[in-house]
Design a protein around this motif. Structure first.
Motif, PDB file in Angstrom:
ATOM      1  N   LEU A   1      59.576  87.258 -21.066  1.00 50.06           N
ATOM      2  CA  LEU A   1      60.298  87.629 -19.837  1.00 50.06           C
ATOM      3  C   LEU A   1      59.462  88.589 -18.989  1.00 50.06           C
ATOM      4  O   LEU A   1      59.350  88.428 -17.770  1.00 50.06           O
ATOM      5  CB  LEU A   1      61.637  88.274 -20.197  1.00 50.06           C
ATOM      6  N   ALA A   2      58.872  89.579 -19.645  1.00 52.35           N
ATOM      7  CA  ALA A   2      58.086  90.571 -18.913  1.00 52.35           C
ATOM      8  C   ALA A   2      56.862  89.933 -18.266  1.00 52.35           C
ATOM      9  O   ALA A   2      56.500  90.263 -17.133  1.00 52.35           O
ATOM     10  CB  ALA A   2      57.666  91.694 -19.858  1.00 52.35           C
ATOM     11  N   GLN A   3      56.217  89.009 -18.986  1.00 53.30           N
ATOM     12  CA  GLN A   3      55.035  88.332 -18.444  1.00 53.30           C
ATOM     13  C   GLN A   3      55.369  87.541 -17.184  1.00 53.30           C
ATOM     14  O   GLN A   3      54.515  87.360 -16.313  1.00 53.30           O
ATOM     15  CB  GLN A   3      54.439  87.387 -19.492  1.00 53.30           C
ATOM     16  N   LYS A   4      56.593  87.084 -17.096  1.00 52.26           N
ATOM     17  CA  LYS A   4      57.016  86.290 -15.944  1.00 52.26           C
ATOM     18  C   LYS A   4      57.745  87.140 -14.899  1.00 52.26           C
ATOM     19  O   LYS A   4      58.544  86.635 -14.115  1.00 52.26           O
ATOM     20  CB  LYS A   4      57.908  85.131 -16.411  1.00 52.26           C
ATOM     21  N   ASN A   5      57.416  88.457 -14.937  1.00 52.75           N
ATOM     22  CA  ASN A   5      57.961  89.401 -13.946  1.00 52.75           C
ATOM     23  C   ASN A   5      59.482  89.495 -13.997  1.00 52.75           C
ATOM     24  O   ASN A   5      60.136  89.722 -12.981  1.00 52.75           O
ATOM     25  CB  ASN A   5      57.507  89.027 -12.529  1.00 52.75           C
ATOM     26  N   LEU A   6      60.001  89.316 -15.189  1.00 54.94           N
ATOM     27  CA  LEU A   6      61.441  89.466 -15.392  1.00 54.94           C
ATOM     28  C   LEU A   6      61.677  90.665 -16.322  1.00 54.94           C
ATOM     29  O   LEU A   6      62.365  90.569 -17.335  1.00 54.94           O
ATOM     30  CB  LEU A   6      62.027  88.177 -16.001  1.00 54.94           C
ATOM     31  N   ARG A   7      61.091  91.800 -15.944  1.00 57.58           N
ATOM     32  CA  ARG A   7      61.132  92.975 -16.817  1.00 57.58           C
ATOM     33  C   ARG A   7      62.539  93.504 -16.989  1.00 57.58           C
ATOM     34  O   ARG A   7      62.925  93.934 -18.089  1.00 57.58           O
ATOM     35  CB  ARG A   7      60.219  94.066 -16.280  1.00 57.58           C
ATOM     36  N   ASP A   8      63.339  93.490 -15.949  1.00 55.89           N
ATOM     37  CA  ASP A   8      64.719  93.972 -16.078  1.00 55.89           C
ATOM     38  C   ASP A   8      65.479  93.153 -17.104  1.00 55.89           C
ATOM     39  O   ASP A   8      66.238  93.698 -17.924  1.00 55.89           O
ATOM     40  CB  ASP A   8      65.428  93.916 -14.727  1.00 55.89           C
ATOM     41  N   GLU A   9      65.276  91.830 -17.059  1.00 51.36           N
ATOM     42  CA  GLU A   9      65.933  90.952 -18.035  1.00 51.36           C
ATOM     43  C   GLU A   9      65.410  91.235 -19.449  1.00 51.36           C
ATOM     44  O   GLU A   9      66.168  91.201 -20.427  1.00 51.36           O
ATOM     45  CB  GLU A   9      65.713  89.484 -17.679  1.00 51.36           C
ATOM     46  N   ALA A  10      64.091  91.513 -19.553  1.00 45.64           N
ATOM     47  CA  ALA A  10      63.506  91.842 -20.855  1.00 45.64           C
ATOM     48  C   ALA A  10      64.135  93.110 -21.421  1.00 45.64           C
ATOM     49  O   ALA A  10      64.466  93.184 -22.611  1.00 45.64           O
ATOM     50  CB  ALA A  10      61.994  92.021 -20.713  1.00 45.64           C
ATOM     51  N   ILE A  11      64.316  94.114 -20.557  1.00 42.34           N
ATOM     52  CA  ILE A  11      64.933  95.373 -20.994  1.00 42.34           C
ATOM     53  C   ILE A  11      66.369  95.131 -21.451  1.00 42.34           C
ATOM     54  O   ILE A  11      66.788  95.616 -22.508  1.00 42.34           O
ATOM     55  CB  ILE A  11      64.872  96.404 -19.850  1.00 42.34           C
ATOM     56  N   GLN A  12      67.120  94.375 -20.674  1.00 38.96           N
ATOM     57  CA  GLN A  12      68.510  94.081 -21.035  1.00 38.96           C
ATOM     58  C   GLN A  12      68.584  93.341 -22.360  1.00 38.96           C
ATOM     59  O   GLN A  12      69.443  93.625 -23.205  1.00 38.96           O
ATOM     60  CB  GLN A  12      69.169  93.255 -19.929  1.00 38.96           C
ATOM     61  N   HIS A  13      67.680  92.371 -22.547  1.00 44.28           N
ATOM     62  CA  HIS A  13      67.679  91.610 -23.795  1.00 44.28           C
ATOM     63  C   HIS A  13      67.414  92.516 -24.992  1.00 44.28           C
ATOM     64  O   HIS A  13      68.124  92.447 -26.010  1.00 44.28           O
ATOM     65  CB  HIS A  13      66.613  90.509 -23.732  1.00 44.28           C
TER      66      HIS A  13
END
Length: 579
Positions: free
Chosen positions: A218-230
């Motif tokens: 998720l973080a690699q695909k610029n979805l860091r907020d989603e990575a944090i939530q997960h």
């Protein structure tokens, strides 16, 4: 694998056949025994890795038993040891002959797939795996090898379908899910890749590394907020997941949420279940941040430094015998300018175990800054036992010997450093500069001048070399015009440097340009960084200009700064110059 002894008639059967069929059967038995002998010899040489002789005996076996699948297989196996295209093509023909005669031996198919892959005939390799799975029971595990072949052939859709076939038989697992994620990402199918990650997590909900892998994707695909939530959700359900917490702390820091990261890290640094390697990486990251801020702004964030030292304190308490802990401790103290504490940490790391070259380099740098020349020499000798070809260690050693006035040792070390620094012009210039100093001190003036010239050829505006070279020429009263040009360039580039201004003044003095020399030395004194030497030179210049009282006054200032030399005392007592 089919055993050879099963492929030839046993002695009892042959004996029975002899009774029934007479001479023909007896001749056949002899041939079979001959074939068995050749095959056994071939096996012997194959084990000894004498493949040429092994191949010869296998081929003789085939002349007698041309329909023996195992022997065709062995011929192919020998030829497959070669990297030559011609041999691999012959191997492919042999294994094809073996498969025509025997379709239920998995080793035949595996060798065929390997040969075809070596020939980059991935279509044929895929056919071999497909046939294997079809013809031989319980070989579904080779779906993964089949999928890999499709990947090599850039047949990504076929690879994905094959991983799906594997999952249908063997269930969801890391191999198929991770590989499918990579394939989807290669094709830009982000949604499908994430779906694979979610599927793996669903199948293994408590597996920490799967959730971490998904968060990293998720973080690699610029979805860091989603990575944090997960990760926050996973940690809430698995409170002992220390490595996931460490990853989450990293994401917090990346998102500039330092207030969330710091308390989490303080707890993690006391958690024995979190790998020390992860903690050392965090320390390295913070050390880099402190260094970057210092180089950018010239100061440090005291709050940050205090926090990082608290992390280091936990490491030192929990892992006192880990050399890596003391290395990061040395780096931290070095970053904040605590030279002696950094030195202690590096020495402790060295005492506890093998360390990398950078630790020795940092230690020698610190001891050089602290003017601990004996320590530099001692530790350079130790470091050279492990890193004899590192130019910088020889450089530090040479510099220390020079400061200790061990001129032959200094020259030897610096020459070795020079030999090892041929591809690094900036370092080579500094080495030549030190060699110039060492040769001058040893009164080998021609070699000294040559070394200085080589240094300036590499970096024409090297301030240290310009200063020392021009000053030493003035002391020797040779090439004074050249000395003046170098000193002039020196103060042009460094107009407020008291030492360089003094050098320029002295060169002018030796050339008899006393008025110009006075201007230069007065500029040096105006910097507020004048030494006893500067005041003594000022007095000499004033004396030559006829101001004897002023000269004596400046000489007395020099003596008042602990410059109590015999010549200076004579100048003051007799109110005249002694050259």
């Amino acid at each position: 694998m089919i055993l050879f002894v099963a492929l030839f008639a046993s002695g009892d059967i042959m004996a029975q056949r002899k009774k029934k069929n007479g001479g023909d059967e007896q001749a056949s038995g002899i041939k079979l025994r001959e074939a068995e002998f050749y095959f056994t010899e071939g096996e012997k040489f194959f084990i000894l890795e004498d493949y040429a002789k092994a191949l010869l005996y296998y081929q003789r076996t085939l002349e007698i038993t041309p329909d023996n699948a195992t022997v065709h297989y062995k011929v192919a196996e020998v030829l497959a040891q070669s990297n030559r295209q011609e041999d691999l093509l012959r191997a492919s023909l042999s294994i094809e002959s073996a498969l025509k005669l025997e379709k239920k031996n998995k080793y035949f198919y595996l060798l065929a797939a390997n040969i075809y892959s070596s020939l980059t005939r991935f279509d044929k390799a895929a056919e071999a795996y497909e046939s294997l799975i079809k013809e031989v029971p319980d070989t579904e595990e080779y779906f993964y090898d089949l999928a890999a072949v499709y990947q090599y052939a850039n047949r990504f859709e076929d690879a994905i379908k094959t991983y799906n076939r594997a999952e249908a038989v063997l269930g969801v697992n890391e191999i198929s899910s991770v590989q499918k994620q990579r394939l989807y990402l290669q094709q830009g199918k982000i949604k499908e890749a994430l779906a694979e990650g979610e599927k793996l997590i669903t199948a293994f909900p408590g597996e920490e590394r799967y959730s971490m892998g998904f968060a990293e994707l998720l973080a690699q695909k610029n979805l860091r907020d989603e990575a944090i939530q997960h990760l926050e959700k996973f940690i809430a359900q698995n409170p002992d997941a220390g490595n996931a917490k460490m990853l989450l702390a990293g994401f917090y820091r990346d998102a500039q949420q330092e207030a969330k990261a710091r308390p989490l890290l303080l707890n993690l640094f006391d958690d024995p279940n979190v790998e020390i390697g992860s903690k050392l990486i965090v320390m390295g990251t913070y050390n880099a941040e402190i260094n970057q801020r210092k180089s950018r702004t010239g100061d440090t964030d005291n709050e940050l430094v205090s926090y990082v030292f608290s992390l280091f304190g936990k490491l030192e308490k929990n892992y006192p015998t880990e050399s890596g802990v003391h290395i990061v401790g040395g780096d931290l103290n070095l970053a904040v300018g605590k030279a002696r504490d950094a030195q202690k940490e590096y020495l402790k790391a060295i005492e506890l175990g093998d360390v990398n070259f950078e630790v020795w380099e940092n230690l020698l740098y610190l001891e050089t800054q602290l003017d601990q020349w004996d320590a530099v020499i001692r530790h350079a000798d130790q470091a050279l036992e492990m890193f004899p070809n590192q130019a910088m260690i020889h450089y530090f050693s040479g510099n220390a010997h020079l400061r200790k006035r061990h001129y032959p040792e200094a020259i030897a070390a610096l020459q070795q450093s020079k030999r090892l620094s041929a591809s690094n012009p900036s370092v080579l210039s500094d080495i030549n500069g030190l060699l110039g100093d060492a040769y001058h001190a040893a009164r080998e003036y021609d070699k000294s001048d040559k070394a200085y010239e080589e240094a300036l050829l590499l970096t024409p505006e090297n301030s240290t070399v310009l200063n020392n070279y021009s000053y030493y020429l003035s002391l020797r009263k040779v090439n004074l015009e050249k000395a003046e040009k170098m000193a002039s360039l020196l103060i042009k580039n460094n107009p407020e440097n008291a030492t360089f201004l003094d050098t320029y003044a002295w060169v002018l003095y030796v050339r008899g340009k006393f008025k110009d020399a006075r201007k230069a030395i007065e500029r040096a004194i105006e910097t507020g960084k004048a030494t006893a030497t500067h005041f003594e030179h000022y007095g000499d210049i004033l004396f030559q200009l006829g101001d004897v009282n002023g000269a004596v006054q400046q000489w007395e200032k020099a003596r008042g700064m602990n410059a109590n030399s015999e010549i200076l005392n004579k100048k003051i007592a007799n109110r005249k110059i002694y050259e």
